[in-house]
Structures are given as structure tokens and as C-alpha cells.
Design an enzyme around this catalytic site. Structure first.
Site, PDB file in Angstrom:
ATOM      1  N   GLY A 103      83.152  36.030  26.206  1.00  0.00           N
ATOM      2  CA  GLY A 103      84.239  35.499  27.020  1.00  0.00           C
ATOM      3  C   GLY A 103      84.355  36.149  28.378  1.00  0.00           C
ATOM      4  N   GLY A 105      85.510  38.549  30.377  1.00  0.00           N
ATOM      5  CA  GLY A 105      86.123  39.861  30.246  1.00  0.00           C
ATOM      6  C   GLY A 105      86.659  40.392  31.553  1.00  0.00           C
ATOM      7  CE  LYS A 126      81.168  39.600  37.977  1.00  0.00           C
ATOM      8  NZ  LYS A 126      79.724  39.264  38.159  1.00  0.00           N
ATOM      9  NE  ARG A 203      80.605  31.791  32.137  1.00  0.00           N
ATOM     10  CZ  ARG A 203      80.178  32.891  32.731  1.00  0.00           C
ATOM     11  NH1 ARG A 203      79.154  33.543  32.241  1.00  0.00           N
ATOM     12  NH2 ARG A 203      80.772  33.333  33.813  1.00  0.00           N
ATOM     13  CG  ASP A 281      76.714  36.150  27.915  1.00  0.00           C
ATOM     14  OD1 ASP A 281      75.617  36.433  27.413  1.00  0.00           O
ATOM     15  OD2 ASP A 281      77.357  36.947  28.615  1.00  0.00           O
ATOM     16  CG  ASN A 282      75.021  36.522  31.920  1.00  0.00           C
ATOM     17  OD1 ASN A 282      76.240  36.478  31.872  1.00  0.00           O
ATOM     18  ND2 ASN A 282      74.348  37.640  31.769  1.00  0.00           N
TER      19      ASN A 282
END
Length: 546
Positions: A103, A105, A126, A203, A281-282
Site C-alpha cells: 500500500g 506507505g 509523496k 499498480r 507494486d512498482n
């Protein structure tokens, strides 16, 4: 706030299920695509850099960008009317191993806008504080990683590589403690926040997590939303009216994701970019480069190089493996959406076609880099692969080599060492490995002969492709950049910024807006990596530390 009024539609949060718990503490979040969460208030924010191009894309004026309201907004201290901040819930494979829930973060989506000329855009901070997905971390970011993210996002865009964009870079006015190389040397660093912009931050892992939990309903809802919102051209008006889309639509979507992913990676290979951490996830579902962590540009052509210290031994994400890792990640995505299909045959056929599709794109890309109008089969492919072996044989600067190759006039005599060496001398990090002692250095002599042999083949093949040498050079220089965000250039900008001098960030912004142009005033930025940067932290290797 005295900013240009921005319209928000927040279609993601209005369509998909939210985490019912609005408290912000670390936890497993089930049956939800996201959690509502507000950015953390910071003490004394200030603006370091802004992309006016991205601001215009979103709908902000230059006057807006120079205001204190802008700084307060994009440091997370204030919100515009209509913003509903949230963090995404997703999982992923990290270095080939399933990691479960990950998730956002340290990323918080401020809101989803309808931009005046560019459609739907999401504004994401971010480094703006913790979320339910922060695990053991604090959700913050430091200046060094934020400078790299800001500069690289915009550099990649102007190189023609699909990417998220960067609107702003702000200092938080607070310090963040980090252990840069995870070696016990923790120290305070300036905190910073980047505003990223994209039409989607979904993603591969967004679909993997619900499937791993047996939550087909959530996974299907996310696929449906993704197709309707981010891939609307894949469905007809009749299909759009359906309550649930068909398997045929799902398959078209998966194929388009495969195509966009292979396009993105092909461009990485074209400009010498190494992502460094291609975890699922990227991986952006819309085929954009996302999450600029331990990335780097190849200086000397080394297919085994990775900028990521965490990956230093296994080198899973090294330069040459990026196309294969993309396919592996696409396979994991196929497994995640497989419950939507009665049989996996269609998915398997699409995935089986990835390698052939990527190879065709790579051949076309390499042909253009070499000034050829197309790839004529296996013979040309051998020309390409033999060149890459030659570049790796001695330390040859990839970016410089292709620009210098455009200067070859395609005369047969240029294949002689005395003719070609003056052209390519600036590309070699260790010229003695090419020149040798002339009389008794067999290794250097063998290289000279191999280079001359390849150049003879190239001159014969490229002759006649364009009417003039100038036309050929122009074509080549449109795909082979003169300027890239070399690792040492970014590090120099960071070191100045940490002392309060942001002039180098601004200079690199200007330079990297036109990476294919000569720009004589910036000629020094096109040179090889200096020797002092060979093993310097931030230039040769980076960690995942923010």
C-alpha cells in the site's frame, strides 16, 4: 485559498469501496481499495522547485505556483475544496517474493481533478506522512530522494519515456532521520515532499492483493473501474452500458497493459535507464514509469549493472533483465485476474506473445538508434547484438557513443582505426584499453580489429538509408539523447540543495527539457562520468532508503 479554482471528481473514491475505519494507524485493510487519510501538518514549508509545464497541465497559473497558498497546499498543510485525500491499498511481489499487503506507505492522493486540456489527473503527495500502510515507517521522505524523483520524472517525460510527472518539490521545514545504506549510520536529513501527477496510480499489486485474499468481488470491481476510467477506448458504447464487462473486454485490457508495459521498458533500454526495483507494486497499470527510488542511468554500457545496493548480489533488476522482469510481472498480473476467466487460454496466448512483441519493438528501436529506417531480419539483429557486446567489451559511454555514431559519414575508410578513434575517443572511460601500447598490446589490437569489422558492416548497411549524412544524423539524434540525468549530476544538485542552493536543480530542469538538442551552453553536462564519481555514494549505487 487564493488559487485558480480546480474541479475535482474523485471518481476512484466515489466508485470503489473505502476502508470503513477512518483512524490512521498501521493495520491490515480488508475489503477496501483505499483508506481516507489526511497529510501530516509540517512546521515551515518552502518551495524548492516547480514544473510550470505540469502546473499548466493541471490548471494552475504561474502566479499560483509562486504563492504561499501553493506551498501550503503541496506540503500537505491545506486542502482545496473538493479534495478527499486517500492512500491506496495494494500488495506485491518484492524481489520475486510475495510480500502481502504493502500500500501507499508514504503517498497520499490529494484529489482527482478534471484538467482543462489533459483530462483526468490525480495529485499525489509523496512524503506527506504516515498512512495505515506505512508499516514500521514514518511516511516521510528526505530531500535527496525527493530531488531525484522530481528531476527524473520530468527528465523522462522530455526523453519521450512514459512516466508520472512531478509538479512541485517542497521542503517540510523539519528533519527526518534516515540510515542511507542500512549500515547503522542514522542521521537527520532535510525532509521534503514531492507532488506527483498521473491519470492513475493503480499498480499490478492493486489486483494481486484482493485475489490473494480470495476477494474476487473487489478485484473484479477494480478491473471494471480501471477499464472504464483508464482504458475507455477499449470498450464500445454498447459494452459501456453493461453492468459487468465481458471476458473479451478483460482480455483486450490485459493485452493493452502488456503492450504499454513493453513500450515503457523498450524506452528504458533506448535511453539507458535502469529502474532498480521492478517489484509488482512498482508497476503502473497504465504503463508509466513510477516510483523513482534507486534508479540510475548507465554511463559505461554494462548490461549487468544495477543501481540498487539491495539488489547488488542477485542483480535481479539489472539493466539487461528489465524486459524479462516485465514479462514475469505481467505473468503475476495474469494470475491475479485469472478468476475472471472460465479458462486461462486467452491470457496465456497474450502472455506468450509478449516476447515476440517486445523483440519487434526492440529491433525497430535499435534500427532507429543506428540510423536505419527499419530492421531487415536476423542479419540486422546480429548487427545490433554484436554492437552491444562491443560496447560492453571495454568501458564505453552508451549515451556518447550513439551521438558520436551519428557523426560517421559512412565512408569505407572510416572503418580504419586511425579514422574512427578520433570520433569515438571521448566515449571510452579507459582509452588505454582501446589504444594500448600499439606494438605489443594484443587485447587492444583485438578490440581495434573487432570495432573496425563491426563498423565496416555498419557502414555498408547504413549507406543509402538517407539522402545525406546530415539527414541521417538528424534522425539519429531524435532518438539518441545528448543529455540524460546522469547519476553524478543528480548527486551534485542534491549536495548543493542540502546547503540551501537550488540553482543546480533549476539548471538541470532547463537542460533536461531539451535532451536531444545540442545546447552549447550546457556542453559540459554531456561528458562522461568523472572518475571521482565511479564509487561515490549517490553516483554509483543507491539504496531504497528515502
Amino acid at each position: 485559498m487564493n488559487l485558480t479554482k480546480i474541479e475535482f471528481d474523485n471518481r476512484y473514491t466515489n466508485t470503489l469501496p473505502a476502508d470503513k475505519n477512518r483512524d490512521n494507524y498501521r493495520r491490515q485493510v480488508n475489503y477496501a481499495a483505499f483508506s481516507f487519510v489526511n497529510p501530516t501538518h509540517v512546521a515551515n514549508p518552502s518551495l524548492v522547485a516547480v514544473s510550470l509545464d505540469v502546473a499548466n497541465k493541471v490548471g494552475f497559473t504561474e502566479q499560483d505556483c509562486r504563492s504561499d497558498d501553493f506551498v501550503q497546499l503541496f506540503s500537505g498543510n491545506q486542502l482545496l475544496e473538493g479534495m478527499e485525500p486517500y492512500a491506496l491499498c495494494y500488495g506485491g511481489h518484492q524481489f520475486g517474493n510475495w510480500a502481502g499487503q504493502l500500500g501507499d506507505g508514504r503517498a497520499i492522493n490529494l484529489g482527482e481533478t478534471i484538467s482543462p486540456n489533459h483530462g483526468h489527473q490525480i495529485l499525489q503527495l509523496k512524503g506527506a506522512g504516515s498512512t495505515p500502510y506505512s508499516r514500521q515507517a514514518d511516511g516521510l521522505a528526505v530531500l535527496r530522494s525527493s530531488v531525484r524523483e522530481f528531476l527524473c520524472s520530468e527528465a523522462m517525460y522530455h526523453l519521450g519515456v512514459p512516466t508520472t510527472r512531478a509538479l512541485s518539490l517542497c521542503l517540510s521545514g523539519e528533519e527526518v532521520v534516515r540510515d542511507m545504506f542500512y549500515d547503522g549510520n542514522r542521521k537527520p536529513e532535510p525532509g521534503a515532499i514531492v507532488c506527483r501527477v498521473s491519470s492513475s496510480f493503480t499498480r499490478f499489486g492493486s489486483f494481486q492483493l484482493p485475489t490473494s485474499r480470495g476477494d474476487k468481488g473487489l478485484m473484479q470491481a477494480m478491473v471494471e473501474h480501471c477499464i472504464r476510467a483508464d482504458f475507455p477506448t477499449l470498450i464500445s458504447d454498447e459494452e459501456r452500458a453493461m453492468t459487468t464487462l465481458s471476458e473479451a473486454v478483460y482480455l483486450r485490457w490485459y493485452q493493452e497493459v502488456c503492450e504499454r508495459t513493453s513500450d515503457m521498458v523498450m524506452h528504458w533500454m533506448r535511453v539507458g535507464f535502469v529502474h532498480g526495483v521492478m517489484n509488482t507494486d512498482n508497476m503502473s497499470i497504465i504503463g508509466e514509469t513510477i516510483d523513482y527510488g534507486p534508479y540510475g542511468w548507465i554511463d559505461n554500457y554494462d548490461p549487468d549493472w544495477t543501481p540498487n545496493t539491495t539488489d547488488a548480489q542477485g542483480k535481479r533488476y539489472r539493466f539487461e533483465t528489465q524486459p524479462d522482469i516485465a514479462m514475469w510481472n505481467l505473468f503475476q498480473l495474469a494470475k491475479a485476474i485469472m478468476p475472471l476467466f472460465k479458462k486461462p487460454t486467452g491470457l496465456q496466448q497474450v502472455l506468450d506473445g509478449y516476447s515476440e512483441s517486445y523483440l519487434a519493438k526492440w529491433r525497430t528501436m535499435m534500427a532507429r538508434k543506428l540510423g536505419l529506417k527499419g530492421c531487415n531480419g536476423d542479419k540486422d539483429e546480429a548487427l545490433f547484438t554484436d554492437l552491444e557486446k562491443l560496447l560492453a567489451r571495454v568501458e564505453t559511454d552508451m549515451t556518447l557513443f550513439y551521438r558520436q555514431l551519428a557523426k560517421v559519414k559512412l565512408r569505407a575508410e572510416e572503418a580504419d582505426f586511425e579514422q574512427w578513434y578520433p570520433i569515438f575517443e571521448i566515449c571510452f572511460y579507459q582509452p588505454e584499453s582501446v589504444v594500448g601500447k600499439r606494438d605489443n598490446n594484443k587485447v587492444a589490437l583485438q578490440y581495434q580489429q573487432a570495432f573496425s569489422a563491426w563498423l565496416t558492416r555498419y557502414i555498408e548497411r547504413a549507406s543509402g538509408e538517407y539522402d545525406t549524412a546530415a539527414d541521417r544524423a538528424t534522425a539519429m539524434n531524435k532518438v539518441n539523447p545528448k543529455y540524460v540525468l546522469r547519476n553524478y549530476l543528480a548527486q551534485q544538485a542534491i549536495e548543493k540543495a542540502e546547503k540551501g542552493d537550488y540553482s543546480e536543480i533549476e539548471r538541470l530542469q532547463t537542460l533536461l527539457t531539451h535532451p536531444y538538442d545540442e545546447q552549447p551552453e550546457f556542453e559540459s553536462y554531456a561528458g562522461k562520468r568523472p572518475e571521482w564519481a565511479r564509487h561515490k555514494a549517490g553516483c554509483s549505487a543507491l539504496s531504497c532508503s528515502s
